[in-house]
Design an enzyme around this catalytic site. Structure first.
Site, short mmCIF file in Angstrom:
data_model
loop_
_atom_site.label_atom_id
_atom_site.label_comp_id
_atom_site.label_asym_id
_atom_site.label_seq_id
_atom_site.Cartn_x
_atom_site.Cartn_y
_atom_site.Cartn_z
CG ASP A 17 8.20 14.43 -7.37
OD1 ASP A 17 7.30 13.61 -7.67
OD2 ASP A 17 7.95 15.54 -6.84
CG HIS A 34 4.89 5.39 -11.92
ND1 HIS A 34 5.45 6.43 -11.22
CD2 HIS A 34 3.56 5.42 -11.66
CE1 HIS A 34 4.49 7.06 -10.55
NE2 HIS A 34 3.34 6.49 -10.81
CG LEU A 128 26.07 2.01 -5.86
CD1 LEU A 128 26.45 3.36 -5.29
CD2 LEU A 128 25.30 2.17 -7.17
C1 IPE Z 1 8.03 11.97 -2.93
O1 IPE Z 1 7.28 12.34 -4.04
C2 IPE Z 1 8.05 10.48 -2.79
C3 IPE Z 1 8.80 9.75 -3.81
C4 IPE Z 1 9.49 10.28 -4.80
C5 IPE Z 1 8.79 8.32 -3.68
P1 IPE Z 1 5.74 12.71 -3.90
O2 IPE Z 1 5.28 13.06 -5.26
O3 IPE Z 1 5.01 11.64 -3.20
O4 IPE Z 1 5.79 13.99 -2.95
P2 IPE Z 1 4.82 15.24 -2.86
O5 IPE Z 1 3.43 14.70 -2.71
O6 IPE Z 1 4.99 16.03 -4.11
O7 IPE Z 1 5.31 16.00 -1.67
C1 IPE Z 2 7.43 9.98 -8.44
O1 IPE Z 2 6.59 10.51 -9.41
C2 IPE Z 2 7.17 8.51 -8.18
C3 IPE Z 2 6.47 8.24 -6.92
C4 IPE Z 2 6.17 9.11 -6.00
C5 IPE Z 2 6.11 6.85 -6.66
P1 IPE Z 2 5.11 10.99 -9.08
O2 IPE Z 2 4.21 9.83 -9.24
O3 IPE Z 2 5.06 11.67 -7.77
O4 IPE Z 2 4.87 12.02 -10.25
P2 IPE Z 2 4.21 13.46 -10.14
O5 IPE Z 2 4.93 14.18 -9.03
O6 IPE Z 2 2.77 13.26 -9.85
O7 IPE Z 2 4.47 14.09 -11.46
MG MG Z 3 5.32 13.56 -7.14
#
Ligand code: IPE
Ligand code: IPE
Ligand code: MG
Length: 237
Positions: A17, A34, A128
Site C-alpha cells: 500500500d 504504481h 519460491l
Molecule cells: C489494499 O489497499 C489493496 C491492495 C494493496 C491491493 P487499498 O489502498 O485498496 O486499501 P484501503 O482502501 O486503504 O483500505
Molecule cells: C497500493 O497503493 C496499490 C493498489 C491498491 C493497487 P494505493 O494505490 O492504494 O496507494 P495509496 O494508498 O492511495 O497511497
Molecule cells: Mg491504498
C-alpha cells in the site's frame, strides 16, 4: 543493517500500500507510484527467494479497487501485463513458481492471457511460490468457498457433519498453500482491507510507515527479525 533472521517465515503475505501517496509526495501522477512499486515487487521476490521463504502472497489488486477511476484501473491492468511480460524470464531463472488467487476471470483478456502464460511456464519450478492476489477479496473468497461446499453436499460427496475448518480450507482459492506466518502492510495503515480474512487468523502482523515504492530488502529483513521476536501462542499458554 538489521539482525540476520534465524527463523525465516514459511509464508509471507504483503499488502503493498501507499503507491499513490508516494507519487503525491513527489508531485507525480499516481500511476508513477504504481510503476515505482513494481521495482519493490521485483526486489521482494528476489529477497524472499534468496532467504528461503517458501510462499509469498502479494495483494496487488482488490475486489474494491475496481471502484477506482477507470483510467487508474486501466493503467494498473496494463502495468500488470507489462510486468508479467518483462519479468517472467527472471521468475523462471530464479526457480519461482507463479500462482494467482482472486476472480481472475474479471481481468481484461490480454492481461489474463499473459498471466496464464506466465503461470504455465513456471509450473514446474519448485523454489519460491509467488501468489498474486488479483481482483481478490476475502469475503468473495469465503462466499465462493461456501458455494463450493454447498455443491459438494448437494452432489452427495460430503455431508454436513464433515464440514470442519480443514474441510472448508480445502474449498478456498488458497487450498494449496499454508496460512501466512507473517503479514506485512506498508504505508502505516492498520487494517486488513478484505485480504485473506480466513487465512490470517493466527498470522503475525507487521506494519511499516514506509510506502510500498520505498520498501527495500532491508525493510523485509527487519520485518522478519521482528517476527522472530514474537511469541506465537495460538490461544495456548
Ligand atoms: C489494499 O489497499 C489493496 C491492495 C494493496 C491491493 P487499498 O489502498 O485498496 O486499501 P484501503 O482502501 O486503504 O483500505
Ligand atoms: C497500493 O497503493 C496499490 C493498489 C491498491 C493497487 P494505493 O494505490 O492504494 O496507494 P495509496 O494508498 O492511495 O497511497
Ligand atoms: Mg491504498
Amino acid at each position: 543493517m538489521s539482525d540476520k533472521a534465524e527463523n525465516v517465515p514459511e509464508h509471507i503475505a504483503i499488502i503493498m500500500d501507499g503507491n499513490g501517496r508516494w507519487a503525491k509526495e513527489r508531485g507525480l501522477p499516481r500511476v508513477q507510484g504504481h510503476r515505482a512499486g513494481a521495482e519493490s515487487v521485483r526486489e521482494a521476490v528476489a529477497a524472499c527467494s534468496e532467504l528461503g521463504v517458501k510462499y509469498l502472497t502479494l495483494y496487488a489488486f482488490s475486489s474494491e479497487n475496481w471502484n477506482r477511476p477507470k483510467a487508474e484501473v486501466d493503467a494498473l491492468m496494463k502495468l500488470l501485463e507489462r510486468f508479467l511480460k518483462d519479468k517472467t524470464p527472471e521468475i523462471l531463472s530464479k526457480n519461482v513458481r507463479l500462482q494467482a488467487i482472486g476472480r481472475i476471470d474479471l481481468l481484461p483478456e490480454s492481461c489474463r492471457k499473459q498471466l496464464n502464460k506466465s503461470i504455465e511456464s513456471s509450473a514446474e519450478n519448485d523454489g519460491l511460490t509467488l501468489i498474486l492476489a488479483l481482483s481478490y477479496g476475502g469475503r468473495e473468497e469465503i462466499i465462493d468457498g461456501v458455494k463450493s461446499v454447498l455443491r459438494a453436499v448437494q452432489d452427495g460427496h460430503i455431508d454436513e457433519a464433515m464440514i470442519t475448518p480443514e474441510l472448508f480450507d480445502s474449498h478456498l482459492y488458497t487450498r494449496y498453500f499454508p496460512d501466512p506466518d507473517l503479514m506485512i502492510r506498508t504505508s502505516g495503515e492498520m487494517r486488513i482491507s478484505n485480504f485473506l480474512l480466513w487465512q490470517l487468523s493466527y498470522s503475525e502482523f507487521y506494519v511499516t510507515r514506509k510506502n510500498w515504492p520505498d520498501f527495500r530488502r532491508n525493510d523485509l529483513e527487519e520485518a522478519i527479525a521482528e517476527y522472530n521476536r514474537r511469541h506465537r501462542r495460538y490461544g495456548k499458554l
